[in-house]
Design a protein around this motif. Sequence first.
Motif, PDB file in Angstrom:
ATOM      1  N   GLN A  79       0.819  -1.207   0.000  1.00 29.36           N
ATOM      2  CA  GLN A  79       0.000   0.000   0.000  1.00 29.36           C
ATOM      3  C   GLN A  79       0.860   1.266   0.000  1.00 29.36           C
ATOM      4  O   GLN A  79       0.506   2.267  -0.626  1.00 29.36           O
ATOM      5  N   GLY A  80       1.991   1.237   0.693  1.00 31.74           N
ATOM      6  CA  GLY A  80       2.890   2.391   0.701  1.00 31.74           C
ATOM      7  C   GLY A  80       3.432   2.688  -0.685  1.00 31.74           C
ATOM      8  O   GLY A  80       3.546   3.854  -1.087  1.00 31.74           O
ATOM      9  N   PHE A  81       3.754   1.642  -1.442  1.00 28.31           N
ATOM     10  CA  PHE A  81       4.250   1.838  -2.813  1.00 28.31           C
ATOM     11  C   PHE A  81       3.161   2.419  -3.701  1.00 28.31           C
ATOM     12  O   PHE A  81       3.430   3.269  -4.556  1.00 28.31           O
ATOM     13  N   SER A  82       1.918   1.997  -3.498  1.00 24.77           N
ATOM     14  CA  SER A  82       0.814   2.527  -4.301  1.00 24.77           C
ATOM     15  C   SER A  82       0.587   4.014  -3.998  1.00 24.77           C
ATOM     16  O   SER A  82       0.251   4.786  -4.887  1.00 24.77           O
ATOM     17  N   ILE A  83       0.784   4.419  -2.740  1.00 25.97           N
ATOM     18  CA  ILE A  83       0.652   5.833  -2.382  1.00 25.97           C
ATOM     19  C   ILE A  83       1.745   6.652  -3.073  1.00 25.97           C
ATOM     20  O   ILE A  83       1.489   7.755  -3.582  1.00 25.97           O
ATOM     21  N   PHE A  84       2.958   6.130  -3.114  1.00 27.29           N
ATOM     22  CA  PHE A  84       4.065   6.821  -3.791  1.00 27.29           C
ATOM     23  C   PHE A  84       3.748   7.040  -5.271  1.00 27.29           C
ATOM     24  O   PHE A  84       3.943   8.139  -5.815  1.00 27.29           O
ATOM     25  N   LEU A  85       3.251   5.995  -5.942  1.00 25.90           N
ATOM     26  CA  LEU A  85       2.925   6.112  -7.362  1.00 25.90           C
ATOM     27  C   LEU A  85       1.809   7.124  -7.588  1.00 25.90           C
ATOM     28  O   LEU A  85       1.882   7.953  -8.517  1.00 25.90           O
ATOM     29  N   LEU A  86       0.772   7.090  -6.765  1.00 24.68           N
ATOM     30  CA  LEU A  86      -0.337   8.031  -6.926  1.00 24.68           C
ATOM     31  C   LEU A  86       0.107   9.462  -6.670  1.00 24.68           C
ATOM     32  O   LEU A  86      -0.245  10.376  -7.427  1.00 24.68           O
ATOM     33  N   PHE A  87       0.885   9.683  -5.619  1.00 27.42           N
ATOM     34  CA  PHE A  87       1.324  11.037  -5.293  1.00 27.42           C
ATOM     35  C   PHE A  87       2.177  11.622  -6.418  1.00 27.42           C
ATOM     36  O   PHE A  87       2.040  12.803  -6.777  1.00 27.42           O
ATOM     37  N   ALA A  88       3.042  10.792  -6.995  1.00 26.32           N
ATOM     38  CA  ALA A  88       3.867  11.244  -8.118  1.00 26.32           C
ATOM     39  C   ALA A  88       2.990  11.588  -9.326  1.00 26.32           C
ATOM     40  O   ALA A  88       3.185  12.628  -9.984  1.00 26.32           O
ATOM     41  N   ALA A  89       2.007  10.742  -9.622  1.00 27.79           N
ATOM     42  CA  ALA A  89       1.122  10.979 -10.766  1.00 27.79           C
ATOM     43  C   ALA A  89       0.288  12.244 -10.572  1.00 27.79           C
ATOM     44  O   ALA A  89       0.143  13.054 -11.497  1.00 27.79           O
ATOM     45  N   VAL A  90      -0.273  12.422  -9.374  1.00 27.04           N
ATOM     46  CA  VAL A  90      -1.093  13.607  -9.093  1.00 27.04           C
ATOM     47  C   VAL A  90      -0.261  14.875  -9.214  1.00 27.04           C
ATOM     48  O   VAL A  90      -0.690  15.869  -9.826  1.00 27.04           O
ATOM     49  N   THR A  91       0.937  14.867  -8.654  1.00 19.36           N
ATOM     50  CA  THR A  91       1.795  16.064  -8.684  1.00 19.36           C
ATOM     51  C   THR A  91       2.191  16.430 -10.108  1.00 19.36           C
ATOM     52  O   THR A  91       2.091  17.606 -10.513  1.00 19.36           O
ATOM     53  N   LEU A  92       2.629  15.457 -10.901  1.00 12.64           N
ATOM     54  CA  LEU A  92       3.048  15.731 -12.279  1.00 12.64           C
ATOM     55  C   LEU A  92       1.870  16.206 -13.135  1.00 12.64           C
ATOM     56  O   LEU A  92       2.000  17.168 -13.922  1.00 12.64           O
ATOM     57  N   PHE A  93       0.722  15.550 -12.999  1.00 12.16           N
ATOM     58  CA  PHE A  93      -0.459  15.938 -13.772  1.00 12.16           C
ATOM     59  C   PHE A  93      -0.941  17.328 -13.366  1.00 12.16           C
ATOM     60  O   PHE A  93      -1.377  18.120 -14.199  1.00 12.16           O
ATOM     61  N   LEU A  94      -0.835  17.638 -12.081  1.00 17.81           N
ATOM     62  CA  LEU A  94      -1.262  18.941 -11.582  1.00 17.81           C
ATOM     63  C   LEU A  94      -0.341  20.042 -12.092  1.00 17.81           C
ATOM     64  O   LEU A  94      -0.812  21.131 -12.483  1.00 17.81           O
TER      65      LEU A  94
END
Length: 335
Positions: free
Chosen positions: A261-276
Motif C-alpha cells: 500500500q505504501g508503494f501505491s501511495i508513492f505512485l499516486l502522489f507522483a502521478a497527481v503532482t506531475l499531472f497537476l
Amino acid sequence: MSTKVFPRTLPGFFWHMVSPYRATFSGMLLSMFLIAVLTALNPWLMKLIIDVVAGYQGTVVEAGPFIKRILWPVVLFILSYQMTDLLWAMYDYFKLRTLPKVRADVINQTFSYLQEHAYGFFQKNFSGNLSNKISDLAKSTDSILTHSVDPLFSQFLNTVILALVMGVVSPWFTLMLCVWAVVFLGTLLVFAKKILAYAAIFSESNSVAMGKIVDSVSNIINAKLFARARFERQHLNQFVEDSLKKDQKLQLLMLKLRVIQGFSIFLLFAAVTLFLIWQFLQGLVTPGDFTFIWTSSIYIMQGLWYLSSHFLIYSQELGVCKQALATINVPQEVT
C-alpha cells in the motif's frame, strides 16, 4: 438448559451494551460527523483565500475591494477551526458519558452471567483464564467502539466529502483518486481474511498465556514453600512462546500489506503532482485550485492509510472479543 439469554454474536453483543446509552453514543457520532465536514471544507476555504490573493499579485491593491473579497473566506476559515475545537470537546464529553459506563456494564453483566454456569464449566476453565477474558472483553469493547467512531467513521466520511468537493474543481483528479482507492482497499480485502484469522488465533493464545500467569501464581501458593515455582515457569513459557510466534506471523502479514500500500501511495502522489503541474502550466487550474487539489489528495491518501494502519488494531480487538465471548457465553446448564 439455558437460564438466561445473552447475545452470542459480536454485533448483537455491541448493540446490547450500547443501546442503554444510545443518546450519548449518537452524540459522539454527531460530533465526529460535524468535525469531518468542517475538516473537509477547510481546504476549499483555503483555495478561495489563495485565489483572492493571487488575483491581486503584481497590481496595486486597493484595501476596500480586497478586504471585501477576502473577508468572508478568512472569517469562515478561522471560525471552522474554533468550531472544530468545540466539537472535539463535545465529542470527549459524550465519550466520557458513554464508554466508562459501557465498560462497567460489560464487567458486571458478563461476571453475573458467568456465575450462573454449572460447576463443570469451572472445572474446564480455570479462574485466571476466565478473569482475563472478562478484562479483555471490557477493554476491547471500549477500543472497538472508540475506533468505530474515530477513525473509521470520521476518516471515511472526511475522505468521501473531500472527494466530492474535489470533483467540483477537477473531475479528472477525483476519478484518478477513486481508481486508486478501489485498488488500495482491494489489497486490504485480499489480506483481510488472513489478518482476521491470525488476529483471532493470536488473541486467543495471548489471552490464555495471560490467564496462565494467574493460575500459575495460585498453584505456587497452594503448593506452599514455592516448590512448584520452577515447574510453573516452564509451563507458562510454553504459552508465552506460542503467543509470540502467532504475533510475529500477524505482524509479518501486516508488514507485507503496508509495503504494497505504501508503494501505491508513492505512485499516486507522483502521478497527481506531475499531472497537476502540467495542468497549471496549461492554465487549466488556478493557484488556489492547485493548492486545494494537492492538499486534498494528501488528506485522502493519509486518511485511507490511517484507516488501513488501524485495521490491525481493529482486527486484534475483534479477535479478543470473539474468543472471550466464545468462552464465557456458552449455554448455561442447571445442575
